[in-house]
Design a protein around this motif. Structure first.
Motif, PDB file in Angstrom:
ATOM      1  N   GLN A 108      -9.687  13.511 -12.204  1.00 16.19           N
ATOM      2  CA  GLN A 108      -8.383  13.326 -11.938  1.00 16.19           C
ATOM      3  C   GLN A 108      -7.949  12.781 -10.584  1.00 16.19           C
ATOM      4  N   PHE A 109      -9.012  12.638  -9.707  1.00 14.76           N
ATOM      5  CA  PHE A 109      -8.485  12.215  -8.338  1.00 14.76           C
ATOM      6  C   PHE A 109      -9.057  10.898  -7.977  1.00 14.76           C
ATOM      7  N   PHE A 110     -10.216  10.526  -8.537  1.00 17.74           N
ATOM      8  CA  PHE A 110     -10.615   9.024  -8.539  1.00 17.74           C
ATOM      9  C   PHE A 110     -10.153   8.192  -9.310  1.00 17.74           C
ATOM     10  N   PRO A 111      -9.368   7.215  -8.593  1.00 17.04           N
ATOM     11  CA  PRO A 111      -8.644   6.111  -9.281  1.00 17.04           C
ATOM     12  C   PRO A 111      -9.594   4.982  -9.673  1.00 17.04           C
ATOM     13  N   ASP A 112     -10.888   4.840  -9.202  1.00 16.98           N
ATOM     14  CA  ASP A 112     -11.609   3.716  -9.512  1.00 16.98           C
ATOM     15  C   ASP A 112     -13.007   3.973 -10.041  1.00 16.98           C
ATOM     16  N   ILE A 113     -12.785   4.807 -11.270  1.00 15.20           N
ATOM     17  CA  ILE A 113     -14.196   5.182 -12.065  1.00 15.20           C
ATOM     18  C   ILE A 113     -14.459   4.072 -12.641  1.00 15.20           C
ATOM     19  N   PRO A 114     -15.678   3.485 -12.789  1.00 15.21           N
ATOM     20  CA  PRO A 114     -15.964   2.401 -13.615  1.00 15.21           C
ATOM     21  C   PRO A 114     -15.919   2.855 -15.162  1.00 15.21           C
ATOM     22  N   GLU A 115     -15.703   1.941 -15.792  1.00 16.73           N
ATOM     23  CA  GLU A 115     -15.789   2.032 -17.380  1.00 16.73           C
ATOM     24  C   GLU A 115     -17.057   2.556 -18.036  1.00 16.73           C
ATOM     25  N   ALA A 116     -18.276   2.194 -17.327  1.00 13.12           N
ATOM     26  CA  ALA A 116     -19.570   2.798 -17.932  1.00 13.12           C
ATOM     27  C   ALA A 116     -19.692   4.305 -17.552  1.00 13.12           C
TER      28      ALA A 116
ATOM     29  N   SER B 234       0.756  -1.314  -0.186  1.00 16.33           N
ATOM     30  CA  SER B 234       0.047   0.072  -0.030  1.00 16.33           C
ATOM     31  C   SER B 234       0.709   1.310  -0.017  1.00 16.33           C
ATOM     32  N   SER B 235       0.538   2.020  -0.884  1.00 16.75           N
ATOM     33  CA  SER B 235       1.276   3.421  -1.031  1.00 16.75           C
ATOM     34  C   SER B 235       0.206   4.457  -1.679  1.00 16.75           C
ATOM     35  N   LEU B 236       0.526   5.798  -1.427  1.00 14.01           N
ATOM     36  CA  LEU B 236      -0.319   6.790  -1.709  1.00 14.01           C
ATOM     37  C   LEU B 236      -0.508   6.790  -3.477  1.00 14.01           C
ATOM     38  N   ALA B 237       0.772   6.330  -4.052  1.00  7.49           N
ATOM     39  CA  ALA B 237       0.691   6.340  -5.451  1.00  7.49           C
ATOM     40  C   ALA B 237      -0.370   5.330  -5.758  1.00  7.49           C
ATOM     41  N   SER B 238      -0.380   4.000  -5.159  1.00  3.97           N
ATOM     42  CA  SER B 238      -1.191   3.036  -5.702  1.00  3.97           C
ATOM     43  C   SER B 238      -2.309   3.445  -5.509  1.00  3.97           C
ATOM     44  N   ALA B 239      -2.624   3.893  -4.516  1.00  6.21           N
ATOM     45  CA  ALA B 239      -4.240   4.493  -4.051  1.00  6.21           C
ATOM     46  C   ALA B 239      -4.790   5.329  -5.042  1.00  6.21           C
ATOM     47  N   LEU B 240      -4.020   6.270  -5.339  1.00  2.16           N
ATOM     48  CA  LEU B 240      -4.381   7.362  -6.059  1.00  2.16           C
ATOM     49  C   LEU B 240      -4.370   7.018  -7.741  1.00  2.16           C
ATOM     50  N   GLY B 241      -3.848   5.695  -8.198  1.00  2.00           N
ATOM     51  CA  GLY B 241      -3.922   5.271  -9.418  1.00  2.00           C
ATOM     52  C   GLY B 241      -2.479   5.607 -10.206  1.00  2.00           C
ATOM     53  N   LYS B 242      -2.211   4.704 -11.011  1.00  2.48           N
ATOM     54  CA  LYS B 242      -0.874   4.578 -11.704  1.00  2.48           C
ATOM     55  C   LYS B 242      -0.829   6.054 -12.633  1.00  2.48           C
ATOM     56  N   LEU B 243      -2.148   6.344 -13.198  1.00  2.00           N
ATOM     57  CA  LEU B 243      -1.704   7.590 -14.099  1.00  2.00           C
ATOM     58  C   LEU B 243      -2.146   8.891 -13.272  1.00  2.00           C
ATOM     59  N   ARG B 244      -1.985   8.885 -12.071  1.00  2.00           N
ATOM     60  CA  ARG B 244      -1.950  10.147 -11.426  1.00  2.00           C
ATOM     61  C   ARG B 244      -0.766  11.053 -11.840  1.00  2.00           C
ATOM     62  N   GLN B 245      -0.992  12.189 -12.043  1.00  2.00           N
ATOM     63  CA  GLN B 245       0.133  13.098 -12.199  1.00  2.00           C
ATOM     64  C   GLN B 245      -0.020  14.428 -11.202  1.00  2.00           C
ATOM     65  N   ALA B 246       1.149  15.281 -11.640  1.00  3.32           N
ATOM     66  CA  ALA B 246       1.220  16.603 -10.571  1.00  3.32           C
ATOM     67  C   ALA B 246      -0.055  17.356 -10.891  1.00  3.32           C
ATOM     68  N   LYS B 247      -0.724  17.637  -9.441  1.00  3.61           N
ATOM     69  CA  LYS B 247      -1.741  18.454  -9.414  1.00  3.61           C
ATOM     70  C   LYS B 247      -1.559  19.987  -9.355  1.00  3.61           C
ATOM     71  N   THR B 248      -2.790  20.542  -9.279  1.00  2.00           N
ATOM     72  CA  THR B 248      -2.348  22.053  -9.074  1.00  2.00           C
ATOM     73  C   THR B 248      -1.785  22.500  -7.831  1.00  2.00           C
ATOM     74  N   GLU B 249      -1.402  23.777  -7.916  1.00  2.00           N
ATOM     75  CA  GLU B 249      -0.630  24.006  -6.864  1.00  2.00           C
ATOM     76  C   GLU B 249      -1.438  24.059  -5.370  1.00  2.00           C
ATOM     77  N   GLU B 250      -2.741  24.630  -5.664  1.00  2.00           N
ATOM     78  CA  GLU B 250      -3.683  24.489  -4.501  1.00  2.00           C
ATOM     79  C   GLU B 250      -3.890  22.933  -3.899  1.00  2.00           C
ATOM     80  N   SER B 251      -3.719  21.993  -4.434  1.00  2.00           N
ATOM     81  CA  SER B 251      -4.136  20.731  -4.289  1.00  2.00           C
ATOM     82  C   SER B 251      -2.816  20.090  -3.394  1.00  2.00           C
TER      83      SER B 251
END
Length: 725
Positions: free
Chosen positions: A496-504, A343-360
């Motif tokens: 951007q932030f949800f790693p588990d959005i269904p394909e539908a 378990s890591s933050l990267a895996s929880a957010l998904g492998k496609l996560r990239q740098a977010k905005t400065e606010e986040s």
């Protein structure tokens, strides 16, 4: 992320008539991870080879007798141990045919359970709380057994753990609504008693699970209201005197599972590793009522990472050995392999996560990891505050509302008041664990928005998504609500932030984005960095002639001539053939930004293809034209690698081209306006094949150079010729 794989049936079940029991008393691992022994609730013990799904042996007691605890395997003596009629200990080997002729001994007190960890000696736990090694019991079966428990105290659950070099028997009891935990250490013997905190309104735990890590025994227990707690006990502290007063057992809330209406009746939660818990008998957040699921939750990030629907009734039983879950359901005992990566933050957010905005990127606090993971009090907590949060705290002179008060406020108050109270609640310094709170707030807001068309609070929902404590599983109706209200900024944040959005849901977003009128799209306020990226590549100054990635103007013209039969081009045709390299983006700026978010969403080909077929041919052609535009822009020599922006990569673009062609190939072939587009896409594929072919040649040459031995005697001046074939 954790995953549940395709399961298979180990054996059939014979549940009781009222279906309250599965007919299985216990499952224990045998000689290795591929062998288990299954004890039914009546008379039989069966040895199974799991991979072959077949029994290797079965033993049954006589009619009128009953097995009262599950059989275990003693790896030291290669023998099986079970108890019948509470007092008769039976021991036999695999070659024994008749159980009645095997060794048996009658003891003086009722036995609750026999436990045996692989490589350790079996331990007998008596119903009145006494613990003995099996050899000690068999040396004098009629020896008196002391009573550890009170007269009206009964055992509810037990297990055996080997921690380092120590062996422990752990069991829980119930007495007049109070629950206690006993830890019995062997060699040297010591007993420690703890009192579990009461769960209102007088609820009893449905299941327990124990594990050992970092020199601590971790107890996990699930209540009917869906709350999963963890209590951590240090092994070093197990030196209390026998019979000492019960110590309070601190607990921390790991999960607050959705239970729907009412309370859970038959459910179980089991520790898989330090960050993952398997749960059965709890409703799936996005499934309808009446459906039973096996789920894996990540406790560090409060996310549902895998789920599998189980046919038939669930009995609340669950066993796990060697990355396999054994679960009885209906009239079947199923084996379901699973995987839980670290378990890591990267895996929880998904492998496609990239740098977010400065606010986040701004974090309001940096809590201790020990406090989050183990419930220990951190000695120091370093707080990082922005000017905004410091100002907010200065203005909070009045006492803020509690969580329950804010949840009630959301159900009736106007949007402005809700926004103010939610912002104040999220800025409180004492809220270190935001995941359960954010999920409750989002679900309550979405529920009211669906019930009341006049109510909607986009800024509050966007703020909750920005906390990165939400996922689609926790609030499955949020994205669809945003599409319904045409809140495309919130849709972008969710993608951007949800790693588990269904394909539908991904395809629903794609269909909404691509069919949106350009005038409506340009009025939408979107994330600034994503707009900056598209402005950069659409800018006329960025048009370049030279291309890379195996694609160039010369090769494009050659491939086009090959595809059209090699006829001589007129001047008009020649000008037309160069337009794809200088084409304008087929969609507007804001629509392109939203389509980029779809391209970067994680998906599975198998589940995505059926939903892509719902797109019309007009939308498919438009989307393919946009993908062609991106491909050409990415292939330019002067195209900058803008890693500071969230943007799709070339592999994602080509994957989506292939997906659309697979889903609509027949329709595209029959569509006249798609002819030139298909020819161009065919050219792209040929250029990619040529590129990888040349890369393969270069790789072979480099390998040969690597194998060559370097001459040691090299003078001050030398000429060396290397021939590459």
């Amino acid at each position: 992320m954790a995953a549940l794989y395709e399961g298979y049936t180990l054996c059939g079940l014979v549940p009781d008539q009222n279906l309250s029991s599965s007919g299985i008393q216990g499952i224990e691992e045998e000689r290795d991870s591929d062998h288990v022994i299954v004890t039914d609730s009546t008379r039989s013990v069966t040895l199974y080879k799991v991979s072959d799904q077949k029994p290797l042996g079965s033993w049954t007691v006589k009619q009128g007798q009953a097995l009262t605890c599950s059989a275990v395997f003693n790896s030291q003596t290669k023998e099986y141990v079970a108890v019948s009629d509470h007092k008769v200990i039976r021991i036999w080997k695999e070659e024994d045919i008749l159980l009645d002729k095997a060794f048996k001994a009658t003891v003086s007190s009722d036995v609750w359970m026999v436990h045996c960890v692989h490589g350790a000696e079996p331990v007998v736990l008596f119903q009145r709380g006494a613990v003995r090694l099996l050899d000690s019991v068999l040396s004098a079966p009629q020896q008196p057994i002391e009573e550890v428990l009170a007269q009206d105290e009964v055992i509810r659950w037990s297990t055996n753990i080997v921690a380092a070099t120590q062996q422990f028997v752990i069991f829980t009891t119930e007495q007049k609504g109070d629950h206690f935990l006993y830890l019995q250490r062997l060699n040297p013997n010591s007993l420690q008693r703890h009192r579990l905190e009461r769960e209102e309104p007088s609820l009893s735990p449905l299941s327990f699970s124990a594990s050992f890590r970092d020199k601590h025994i971790c107890l996990l227990y699930l209540y009917p209201n869906g709350r999963v707690y963890q209590s951590v006990i240090s092994v070093r502290g197990l030196g209390a005197e026998e019979g000492a007063q019960a110590l309070p057992l601190p607990r921390s809330l790991l999960l607050s599972l959705p239970v729907g209406e009412g309370l859970l009746e038959a459910a179980s939660a089991m520790v898989l590793d330090e960050a993952h818990v398997a749960v059965v008998g709890v409703p799936h957040p996005s499934a309808g009522a009446g459906k039973d699921f096996l789920c894996i939750w990540n406790t560090n990030f409060q996310t549902l990472q895998a789920g599998k629907e189980m046919a038939g009734k669930i009995y609340g039983q669950l066993w796990s050995y060697s990355n396999k879950v054994f679960i009885p359901h209906g009239k079947t005992l199923s084996v379901i392999p699973f995987e839980c990566p670290k378990s890591s933050l990267a895996s929880a957010l998904g492998k496609l996560r990239q740098a977010k905005t400065e606010e986040s990127k701004v974090s309001t606090s940096v809590p201790s990891w020990n406090n989050i993971l183990h419930g220990e009090k951190a000695q120091t907590t370093r707080t990082v505050e922005t000017r905004k949060t410091r100002t907010t705290r200065k203005t909070q002179s009045a006492p803020s509302l509690t969580i329950d008060q804010v949840l009630e406020l959301i159900k009736t108050a106007p949007v402005a008041e809700i926004q103010k109270e939610v912002e104040g609640l999220l800025s409180r310094a004492d809220l270190l664990d935001l995941q359960p709170l954010v999920g409750q707030l989002a679900s309550t807001l979405v529920t009211r928005s669906l019930a009341d068309p006049a109510f909607y609070s986009p800024s509050t929902l966007a703020q909750l998504v920005h906390t990165q404590c939400l996922c689609h599983s926790v609030c499955p109706e949020l994205v669809l609500l945003a599409l319904e209200r045409k809140d495309y900024f919130l849709c972008q944040l969710c993608l951007q932030f949800f790693p588990d959005i269904p394909e539908a849901v991904t395809c629903a977003c794609l269909k909404a984005f691509i069919s949106m009128p350009e005038a409506e799209a340009e009025k939408t306020s979107l994330e600034p960095d994503s707009i900056s990226f598209m402005e950069t590549i659409i800018s006329p100054e960025r048009r370049q002639v030279g291309l890379q990635n195996g694609f160039s103007p010369t090769s494009f013209e050659e491939d086009c001539s090959d595809a059209t039969g090699g006829h001589q081009k007129t001047k008009a045709e020649d000008e037309k053939s160069t337009t794809p390299l200088q084409q304008i983006c087929p969609v507007g700026l804001h629509k392109a930004v939203l389509l980029n978010e779809v391209l970067q969403t994680a998906y599975s080909d198998t589940f995505l293809l059926p939903h892509l077929k719902d797109l019309s041919s007009q939308h498919v052609v438009l989307f393919l034209q946009y993908l062609q535009f991106l491909y050409l822009k990415y292939s330019q020599d002067g195209f900058p690698q803008m890693h500071e922006y969230r943007s799709p990569n070339l592999n994602q673009i080509m994957d989506w081209v292939c997906l659309l062609l697979d889903a609509h190939f027949t329709v595209l072939v029959m569509t006249p306006e798609a002819k030139d587009l298909l020819l161009n896409l065919h050219t792209f594929v040929r250029s990619q094949v040529r590129l990888f072919s040349e890369l393969g040649k270069i790789e072979g040459s480099l390998q040969e150079l690597h194998k060559m031995k370097t001459k040691r005697d090299v003078g001050e001046y030398s000429i060396e010729i290397i021939e590459l074939f």
